[in-house]
Design an enzyme around this catalytic site. Structure first.
Site, short mmCIF file in Angstrom:
data_model
loop_
_atom_site.label_atom_id
_atom_site.label_comp_id
_atom_site.label_asym_id
_atom_site.label_seq_id
_atom_site.Cartn_x
_atom_site.Cartn_y
_atom_site.Cartn_z
N CYS A 151 0.82 -1.21 0.00
CA CYS A 151 0.00 0.00 0.00
C CYS A 151 0.86 1.26 0.00
CB CYS A 151 -0.95 -0.01 1.20
SG CYS A 151 -0.17 -0.33 2.79
N TYR A 152 1.80 1.33 0.94
CA TYR A 152 2.70 2.49 0.96
C TYR A 152 3.47 2.61 -0.35
CZ TYR A 152 2.41 3.17 6.11
OH TYR A 152 2.02 3.45 7.39
#
Lengths: 355, 355, 355, 355
Positions: A151-152
């Site tokens: 996600c990051y």
């Protein structure tokens, strides 16, 4: 119709996949596999599925799952666990989109160093196709096994790639200050994830040593070396990454600091982004406006904004995504659409849920 | 395709209507009318519409709006203001779903007493059809003008009606303790709606005198007197209603206390609800389980749970809805679907957004 | 100086006691006892104590604790566990303020029915003094063993007692709709207490059957029968109690519905409350204004507001307390002050922390 | 006893000053001056002061205020407004602690450039003493007029100063990524401060151009040039500062990225901080642990943590303060204590309010 199954169905990523897939016009959900909730009715574990197509589904155990009856399996298992199971399942010939960190590195050494576990299936890691759709669409189309990005990592790469692509910024001094909602930590029972410990407060964690650091850096270096197109650069990327936990449910905001190689301007930078993302459906480049999580939470969109600072010749890039959607399940469905040759935004047209 | 326009488009109810309608497969959005934001691009007021079908819409002023070019107008104006505008617009022959409190009472005196304003269009109030879909579907089908119910009212009536219908409870001692998220107060600039004033706290407001008290009571009495079916009861409903503001964005939970006329049981009560709601798509009756806002927020579902207390012969009913959906825009779209003879859940199949 | 020790020091009630006591001008904190954290430094478990008088304290195990060296022990253990430990500790001759539910009922049968456990020390339960300070100050002064009230119970009783005292309301039809912040559930690792499960949502739990129902009812009946003064009433109290979990850290709001025996008025009711609470330092009676959690969170105050509804001859009472302070640790310190004959608000003068 | 008055008493900083001062053992609060609330009772504007020493205070207008009757005035007015009023009030001979940005720069040109307003009282700006207590204690002791630092500035400087002092880091490439709770924006009625707009989301604002950028940079340069001790450096500080709004009430967290001039280590850096802050009561340096807002919210403490990244030779510093306390009212009271020669932590010993 595409027959899909989900392994690890009752984690937060699993249920987000279900939420999306049960409304996807070209998908039939076949099996929902869960170790901890096998034989339970889905609505008894997650009551929000009452009234949906999944209302009467019962979760099954992995040993009762016939992978060959599905066209696609989403594996939403934790890293480490996914290694063995995904490498077993792929033998059925069914395509897999794997949500874990296990197959995101062709270079096993980097994985083993940052994840602190041995990789037992390096051959599968080698042939896995990295699933940042906007970067790797061509390979995704023909993939057997897709490693869906972190996600990051998605939020960071979408913000950085156009600036590296155009050779405007130094690649060895990138700083990423990232902030994530608590759903990113999953549903595990840890006291630091209790409401009373997370609400009305904020903290940093794992500065400089978070695993996603290595993924961002690894993909940037692959990009520089031509893994995703015909380029071949001598430069090496080095990033410093600090994640923070913020008291929201879903959403990531990254603030990225990059040193310019030369003078630039807001309008030049806007053009670079526009050129790079062209007709991309899920990446929005803002001008004279900054992204905000509420504008994309509940949608598969990424929003990018930026500010060129003349005083210091730096660019501040701000990117926002919904960690459950573009940061996980949404991008996985986007990849599925690419893989099966249907419109990339099928089942993904929702606008952010605001207020 | 149904051509719809929205008057009062940039209030929270207006944007929720847009969010739903831009994805509705049988709707074309024609005009978006806003006084305060006329001539602005929608995405400059609400950036979440970037990437949607509404991306290039510009808001227009009421004087530039041709109502006869639409098949349906949603009027999302505040009460008082809506009176004049809706009664003008209806002259065009276009159907209207009005979201305000202005046309929910056939009996103008009750309206004038509780709203503290004169009603200048009593003839329209008389012919307006009350839009609680589950109660009044037959009349809605043929309506020219629909008065969409209040948010608290929808949550309360859905919980109460089956118990009154079956004559199990006393109608003159109903207590409703309601809790609403802050979006219910709209986007008006009041210091008590600031984040710092609402976060991490809770309060009651307008106990016993909130306008929705009168609407709940009025509809219950109409129901008892046979306005919605062939019944004719001597009983009169009297309710005591206390709303509270809770630090969430969307969602209403009502806890309703009713005195039984005789001994009952959880299983009898469950049957009454099941019978009453039968095949309703948007009302879920829970057994041995309590509703929770997160299970329906982002969806058009209402969830009902209850507990019979043997000690005091009372029933505690708990109902939850999303105040923006079943409590406002979602029910309005549901009514539109009924009005135009299409499947009632068209465009409304979303599952709750959780986490 | 009063030497105090805390058993169960690292639960939320324990740390709130420490926060208060380390600043109390007449208290020396002696020992901090914790099973799960014995031998750890306090600041390693709760970093907020860095810079306080407790900075260098180390937690100790119960077996290393000498109760006779303290003048007072606060027992902040869970019910069930507290039974045995408190009844052991009291043998040392040291006074105890017990925060659990174990000793709040002189009538063991009620306890055993509602708590579902056997009471092994009925003799101690019999002589325990109930610690609602405003109700029972005289007995508290001379107590050996004080049973500190439940949080919901304190908020409820403070609102109800004056109306029963003045015989204005029916005692057998009291409805209490209570809402609590999540800290009330303690620090236990349960998935329904995770941030992602509690934030931006709300639910009811244990309607009609929560243990605090029985405590409220029991104390009201004791009150009616003259346990706290010379009265002797034939009436019996019967209450219906529904607690809810709201997404705030600390604070309880109760909305109480009572039937009047006769016509009344807001001004009469205000006078009753004023008369009942007279010079009480920690109970504030509001007129033409409603309580709000933010006005008392972080303080030991209770705020009471009310509304008489002429239409239904009911009174709606709203009370707010900080569940950690007046609902637990604050009231315990208040009781300590009474017990040791010092000013009741010593160490408790903090104003609410707002914003 | 010190007689103090507060001008601008009903802003958030004003009420935080009152909260602290009403419990300060050596303070008598004299007058509370408010333009918008003059002649109102304080408790009618902020009900949390019920039960406090300020319960019966009435707010007065500036024209009814006699500054010479106070020993100290806190001016909690907005910048621009404060200029004229503080420069008038100082003529009375009463000492002033000014909370605005108006007098924080001896160099008026920088102020005028970043604040976009003319400075009409440059002579007072010249003689104002900057109120970062830990940096400037000696001058504060003898000050007539103290300019209290900005909230972001306090958090940033406390983290940066020790590293510059020891010449470990480059001064011209400092990046500060700051996150603040919403109380920092005050009580002004802006739609972007509404609960529904701020909750469950996050955004950056004013990247690179926020006024506090200039204050941080200005003070660092004064420090380098010897304004606060005998040093005289050729170096110039240049900082890049990006603030963000997070959905909490109070608290600031800054994440600061600094380039080392040479190799270093976590233990060396810890020593530098320890040496620099020595016996400071309100600055806590953490080792192998990261700061978190909840550990200091409600207290006057700053917590500093850091991580040396060997890969990139950078230091990540994380600092947290309560923006209302060490970032505003708390530091002002700390400065008052220094000014009047009493213990620096008098009235400021509160531990963080957690949970």
């Amino acid at each position: 119709m595409i027959k899909v199954s989900i392994v690890g169905a009752t984690g937060y990523v699993g249920i987000e996949l279900m939420r999306l897939l049960q409304q996807h016009p070209q998908v039939i959900i076949k099996d929902l596999i869960s170790k901890s909730n096998a034989k339970k009715k889905l609505v008894d574990v997650y009551p929000q599925f009452r009234g949906s197509k999944l209302e009467n589904y019962t979760l099954i155990a992995l040993e009762d799952f016939q992978p060959e009856d599905s066209d696609l399996i989403f594996s939403a298992l934790p890293h480490g666990v996914s290694q063995d199971i995904s490498s077993q399942l792929i033998k059925s010939g069914t395509k897999i989109i794997d949500m874990s960190g296990d197959f995101r590195y062709h270079d096993i050494e980097i994985y083993e160093k940052w994840y602190g576990v041995e990789h037992k299936h390096p051959e599968l890691a080698k042939k896995a196709v990295y699933g940042l759709t906007e970067l790797n669409r061509t390979q995704i189309k023909n993939a057997e096994f897709i490693a869906n990005p972190g996600c990051y990592v998605t939020a960071s790469l979408l913000g950085i790639l156009p600036l590296i692509d155009s050779d405007l910024v130094k690649t060895e001094s990138i700083i990423i200050d990232a902030k994530s909602g608590v759903s990113g930590a999953g549903r595990s029972l840890k006291s630091n994830l209790l409401f009373t410990e997370c609400h009305n407060t904020m903290k940093a964690y794992s500065p400089a040593v978070h695993r996603h650091s290595s993924e961002i850096e690894y993909i940037l270096n692959e990009f520089l070396q031509g893994s995703y197109d015909s380029r071949s650069s001598e430069q090496r990327a080095e990033i410093l990454f600090t994640p923070h936990l913020i008291p929201i449910k879903r959403g990531i905001l990254t603030t990225i600091y990059l040193d310019c190689k030369r003078k630039s301007s807001d309008s030049e930078i806007f053009s670079l982004y526009e050129d790079f993302y062209g007709q991309e459906k899920f990446v929005q480049v803002l001008k004279d406006e900054l992204p905000e999580i509420k504008n994309i939470a509940g949608s598969n969109f990424a929003q990018l904004g930026f500010k060129y600072d003349q005083r210091t010749d730096r660019i501040i890039v701000i990117s926002v995504i919904d960690n459950m959607l573009k940061g996980a399940a949404g991008q996985a469905v986007q990849n599925m659409n690419v893989l099966f040759g249907i419109d990339e935004d099928t089942g993904l047209q929702a606008t952010a849920l605001f207020p």
